[in-house]
Design an enzyme around this catalytic site. Sequence first.
Site, mmCIF file in Angstrom:
data_model
loop_
_atom_site.group_PDB
_atom_site.id
_atom_site.type_symbol
_atom_site.label_atom_id
_atom_site.label_comp_id
_atom_site.label_asym_id
_atom_site.label_seq_id
_atom_site.Cartn_x
_atom_site.Cartn_y
_atom_site.Cartn_z
ATOM 1 N NE ARG A 1 2.393 2.922 -8.021
ATOM 2 C CZ ARG A 1 2.963 2.366 -9.081
ATOM 3 N NH1 ARG A 1 2.875 1.058 -9.247
ATOM 4 N NH2 ARG A 1 3.590 3.098 -9.968
ATOM 5 C CG PHE B 1 4.149 11.066 -2.229
ATOM 6 C CD1 PHE B 1 5.164 11.845 -2.733
ATOM 7 C CD2 PHE B 1 3.983 11.009 -0.855
ATOM 8 C CE1 PHE B 1 6.000 12.571 -1.893
ATOM 9 C CE2 PHE B 1 4.816 11.725 0.003
ATOM 10 C CZ PHE B 1 5.821 12.500 -0.525
ATOM 11 C CD GLU B 2 4.919 5.309 -2.818
ATOM 12 O OE1 GLU B 2 4.113 4.384 -3.027
ATOM 13 O OE2 GLU B 2 5.498 5.473 -1.733
ATOM 14 N N GLY B 3 3.477 8.012 -8.248
ATOM 15 C CA GLY B 3 2.631 7.940 -9.420
ATOM 16 C C GLY B 3 1.408 8.818 -9.255
#
Length: 660
Positions: free
Chosen positions: A313, A443-445
């Site tokens: 992240r 994105f990514e959570g």
Amino acid sequence: MTTTQNNRPDPASASVPTGPLPTDAGQVSEKEARQVAEAARETAWDRPSFGKELFLGRFRLDLINPWPRSDPEEAARAEGFLGALGAYLDAEVDGAAIERDAHIPDEVFHGLARLGAFGMKIDRSYGGLGLSNLHYCRALMRAGSVNPAISALLSAHQSIGVPQPLKMFGTAEQKQRFLPRLAAGEVSAFLLTEPDVGSDPARLATTAEPTADGTGYRLNGVKLWATNGTVATLLVVMARVPATGGRRGGITAFVVEGDSEGITVERRNAFVGLRGLENSLTRFHDVFVPKENVIGGEGKGLKIALTTLNTGRLSLPAMCVGAGKWSLNVAREWAADRVQWGRPVGEHEAVAKKLAFIAATTYGMESMLDLCCLLADDDRNDIRIEAALVKLYASEMAWKIVDELIQIRGGRGYETADSLAARGERPAAVEQLLRDLRINRIFEGSTEIMHLLIAREAVDAHLSVAGDIIDPDAGLGRKARAGARAGAFYARWLPTLAVGRGQAPRAYAEFGPLAGHLRQVERASRKLARATFYAMSRWQGKMERKQAFLGRVVDIGAELFAMAAVCVRATAERAEHPEHVELADLFCRQARLRVDELFTALWSNTDSVDVAAAKRILAGRYAALEEGVVTPPAELPWVARWRPGPSVAEDVRRRIPPAG
């Protein structure tokens, strides 16, 4: 306004056949979905975590002070690469052309491969550069300043693609087989999301059936939104192995050759921003994967994905920090040059406040990111909370920064770079930045998921000792034992929240003019812990549904983490950069106001009213309000259903030819 007919896509052009979802995806209960997510969590806290302690009301400044340092020899080697990368990007890469053509040229892939950019996070023993997290993020920041699609390509390849899962969970044989290929320039992708499965992996429908001869698995399913999916030659695919015949089964991670028989890239998806992104809709039909390509064992897929993201992240906030720096440059130069009412616009208070916010917040984001990277490079720290906080904070704040930049630039902020250049003005692509940055809050959570993920970790200590008390499935014996544990824990913990170092007038004096801000962080940390405890006592098992409250708790923690980071960093660098103390003070003054507002909103809000209204909205009570406009075609589904089987679409995968 365009007509309904012109807004309606041709159903015949849809590449995913309509029909029922595979039975494996079936509907699962909320409880089952939570159990799947909970089982994938890392439960052990065997290393210190500044973020975890902060939410417990313990301001462990010793975990981040003195400011961590990189290894000088490794830093010098990395700086050489960063210099070469910057020179190549400046001389050879046309970011504006990538934006216009929605295409990263083959030559850029070749140039990045020659520099070793596809192996930045791969160990040198496998042909990679073995960069630290800090220098890797600086490389992504530099690449993203030319065109964000380049940094997205590199990040998706090695932050969540094949290199990172193999680095952490792969066998020696897997590393030797795949990592040299990736370091040399082959591209990888991570495939988890499906047309009807996003942040709820319990409903994952892609299956991996063991073959009768025991040599491998057959993959069947469809994956959506795979960044790099159209160009990747190696894939990490998450699929469900049936729990039959004594097998553990469960969601499992596989390394899959991108050119395997039965794989069809059915679509290259197009987005409002990141136009050069190679993002795919990919179908698997009876794709054979040898058993040697399982990463970490059956049923470990979600745990691998979440653990990989702990450091993966960090790549996204690196691009947000780069956007902040770029925005500050444009805002500063424009506000000094543009004159209105006899003064540069930057001298007018309305614009001056925006400039101060952009500068202070960029410094805050960079300080958080650098600290997280340095902590990640030191394996003695657990950064799962800190990495999630900086992802959440940077994606939200970068969006606010570019929104303020648009306002400072006025009409020119809304105008394209090509249009500006056509009449002889500096082509500052502010509107492109707005489009490119928006996805970072998803994105990514997504921000909403990140709030819940961080909140779950923030209350982990409470659930560990008292969780059975509020668990409806726990028997009287478990509840009694939990009550005893909770009594002992809170008898020790609660008194520590009453008085702390932040109340001593001379505390943190070594931080000079920033000492008062650190005293405020310490006091606010204890106040936040008290509020969390009170909320758990008040709502008990219903706490998990108080998502707005939990979001504010997390946002307060993010601001406190950022304040601590800027104070420690500015103090460490004051000899070389005395101006950083001014930036840190500016940031903390702004952050303290935001924290005060968030604390007030914990208890003074419209949450219950909003939830009640939302139920009426969903029931259609206010549907008349929607009349008078042309809405999307109702005969098409919001989510395209798919059914197993061979693809009926043209394969649109792109293969980068060898360098000449």
